[in-house]
Design a protein around this motif. Structure first.
Motif, short mmCIF file in Angstrom:
data_model
loop_
_atom_site.label_atom_id
_atom_site.label_comp_id
_atom_site.label_asym_id
_atom_site.label_seq_id
_atom_site.Cartn_x
_atom_site.Cartn_y
_atom_site.Cartn_z
N VAL A 67 8.45 7.03 -10.70
CA VAL A 67 7.85 7.94 -11.67
C VAL A 67 7.39 7.13 -12.88
CG1 VAL A 67 10.10 8.45 -12.73
CG2 VAL A 67 8.22 10.06 -13.00
N HIS A 68 6.23 7.51 -13.44
CA HIS A 68 5.65 6.75 -14.54
C HIS A 68 5.29 7.66 -15.71
CE1 HIS A 68 5.37 3.83 -11.30
NE2 HIS A 68 5.18 2.90 -12.22
N ALA A 69 5.03 7.02 -16.85
CA ALA A 69 4.74 7.76 -18.07
C ALA A 69 3.34 8.38 -18.05
CB ALA A 69 4.88 6.85 -19.28
N GLY A 70 2.51 8.01 -17.12
CA GLY A 70 1.16 8.54 -17.02
C GLY A 70 0.33 7.62 -16.14
N TRP A 71 -0.95 7.96 -15.99
CA TRP A 71 -1.81 7.19 -15.11
C TRP A 71 -2.06 5.78 -15.60
CZ3 TRP A 71 -2.69 8.17 -10.26
CH2 TRP A 71 -2.59 9.49 -9.79
N GLN A 121 2.94 10.90 -9.13
CA GLN A 121 2.17 11.19 -10.34
C GLN A 121 1.25 12.40 -10.13
OE1 GLN A 121 2.60 9.65 -13.32
NE2 GLN A 121 1.23 11.23 -14.14
N ILE A 122 0.64 12.48 -8.95
CA ILE A 122 -0.22 13.63 -8.65
C ILE A 122 0.60 14.91 -8.63
CG2 ILE A 122 -1.62 14.71 -6.85
CD1 ILE A 122 -2.57 11.87 -6.08
N ASP A 157 4.34 22.32 -17.23
CA ASP A 157 5.01 21.37 -18.12
C ASP A 157 6.53 21.39 -17.99
OD1 ASP A 157 2.58 20.56 -18.97
OD2 ASP A 157 2.69 21.46 -20.97
N GLU A 158 7.10 22.58 -17.95
CA GLU A 158 8.56 22.68 -17.90
C GLU A 158 9.11 22.10 -16.61
OE1 GLU A 158 12.10 26.08 -18.20
OE2 GLU A 158 10.02 26.60 -18.66
N ALA A 159 8.46 22.40 -15.49
CA ALA A 159 8.91 21.87 -14.20
C ALA A 159 8.70 20.35 -14.15
CB ALA A 159 8.14 22.54 -13.06
N ASP A 160 7.63 19.87 -14.76
CA ASP A 160 7.37 18.44 -14.78
C ASP A 160 8.46 17.71 -15.55
OD1 ASP A 160 6.02 15.91 -14.66
OD2 ASP A 160 5.29 16.30 -16.68
N VAL A 161 8.86 18.25 -16.69
CA VAL A 161 9.91 17.62 -17.49
C VAL A 161 11.23 17.61 -16.72
CG1 VAL A 161 11.31 17.85 -19.58
CG2 VAL A 161 8.83 18.15 -19.70
N VAL A 200 0.84 -1.21 0.00
CA VAL A 200 0.00 0.00 0.00
C VAL A 200 0.87 1.26 0.00
CG1 VAL A 200 -1.69 1.33 1.32
CG2 VAL A 200 -1.93 -1.15 1.14
N LEU A 201 1.92 1.28 0.83
CA LEU A 201 2.79 2.45 0.90
C LEU A 201 3.55 2.65 -0.41
CD1 LEU A 201 4.19 2.13 4.54
CD2 LEU A 201 2.43 3.70 3.70
N ALA A 202 3.98 1.57 -1.04
CA ALA A 202 4.68 1.68 -2.32
C ALA A 202 3.77 2.27 -3.39
CB ALA A 202 5.20 0.31 -2.76
N ILE A 203 2.52 1.81 -3.42
CA ILE A 203 1.56 2.33 -4.39
C ILE A 203 1.25 3.80 -4.09
CG2 ILE A 203 -0.84 2.15 -5.17
CD1 ILE A 203 -0.58 -0.89 -4.77
N ALA A 204 1.11 4.13 -2.80
CA ALA A 204 0.82 5.51 -2.42
C ALA A 204 1.95 6.44 -2.84
CB ALA A 204 0.59 5.59 -0.91
N LEU A 205 3.19 5.99 -2.70
CA LEU A 205 4.34 6.81 -3.10
C LEU A 205 4.31 7.08 -4.60
CD1 LEU A 205 7.07 8.19 -2.64
CD2 LEU A 205 8.14 5.93 -2.82
N MET A 206 4.08 6.03 -5.39
CA MET A 206 4.06 6.20 -6.85
C MET A 206 2.90 7.10 -7.28
SD MET A 206 5.19 2.42 -8.25
CE MET A 206 3.78 1.55 -7.53
N ALA A 207 1.74 6.91 -6.65
CA ALA A 207 0.59 7.74 -6.99
C ALA A 207 0.84 9.19 -6.58
CB ALA A 207 -0.67 7.21 -6.30
N GLY A 208 1.49 9.39 -5.41
CA GLY A 208 1.80 10.74 -4.96
C GLY A 208 2.72 11.47 -5.92
#
Length: 242
Positions: free
Chosen positions: A74-78, A25-26, A33-37, A15-23
């Protein structure tokens, strides 16, 4: 009467691993966009860092070390994240329940690092960033394959007893027709998605299938080291599990 089980019986470590990845992404979705890149490039694993490009990329030389781990969160998208979450729920849950939270994290990180190294060996100097927890999850899958088919379910239990299932040797694992069938399907999926493309902020990128293979091999070969205590206590005793 037996106590009722929770609807979502997922170990806290998962659960904590998933929460970290989702956090992460959020947070990326909230950034311009520039800061995200910039954040993406700082967290992603980029082979070009090791061919002299580290000073020119966000994070500099520090990320040449940290990105071996940070690329997993970090992921390529949802869609990419949700696919990985489903695979982690399927296999990471069994692994975490069996070896415990801290060993689960250490094992997963090691598999992720192995996946990054495998990708680096095939793509030295490439600028394309690698993101996602797929290599770590491939390792979780490989580790789970060494015990899930030997797990038994008692009449009063809803799920098999993965914790006390015997740990199969490598020889037993690769000879099991159920596992071989699963692996054939898994490799086919990797080939299919490896020939496809994913989107990162509008830019196309390929699936890093080499990282998947690296993580899987690491998990298959080294899971016994993390499960050593349970392997020794299994009845009857099994041959060396590594």
């Amino acid at each position: 009467m037996a106590a009722s089980e929770p609807i979502f019986n997922v170990p806290r470590a998962v659960v904590l691993a998933i929460a970290l990845m989702a956090g992460v992404q959020i947070a990326r979705d909230l950034l311009p966009d520039e800061a995200d890149v910039t954040l993406l490039l700082a967290l992603a694993f980029i082979p070009a860092r090791y061919a002299g490009a580290a000073p020119e990329l966000p994070g500099g030389y520090l990320t040449a070390v940290t990105s071996f781990v940070t690329y997993m969160v970090v992921h390529a998208g949802w869609v990419h994240l949700l696919v990985n979450v489903m695979w982690m729920l399927a296999f990471g849950t069994a692994v975490a329940r069996r070896i415990g939270g801290w060993r689960f994290y250490a094992f997963s990180i090691l598999c992720g690092i192995a996946g990054a190294l495998m990708h680096l060996a095939f793509h030295w100097g490439h600028l394309a960033p690698v993101v996602g927890a797929s290599a770590a999850i491939s390792g979780q899958m490989a580790g789970a394959l060494r015990f899930i088919f030997g797990a038994k379910r008692k009449p009063w239990e809803q799920t098999p007893d993965f914790v006390n299932a015997p740990l199969a040797t490598l020889g037993e694992t690769v000879k099991d027709p159920r596992i071989v069938t699963f692996l054939v399907l898994w490799v086919a999926l990797n080939v299919y998605f490896g020939l496809s493309a994913v989107m990162v902020r509008g830019a196309e990128g390929n699936i890093a299938w080499e990282a998947h293979i690296g993580g899987f091999l690491c998990g298959l070969l080294l899971f016994g080291l993390f499960d050593e205590k349970r392997a020794r206590g299994a009845e009857p005793p099994l041959p060396s599990s590594v």
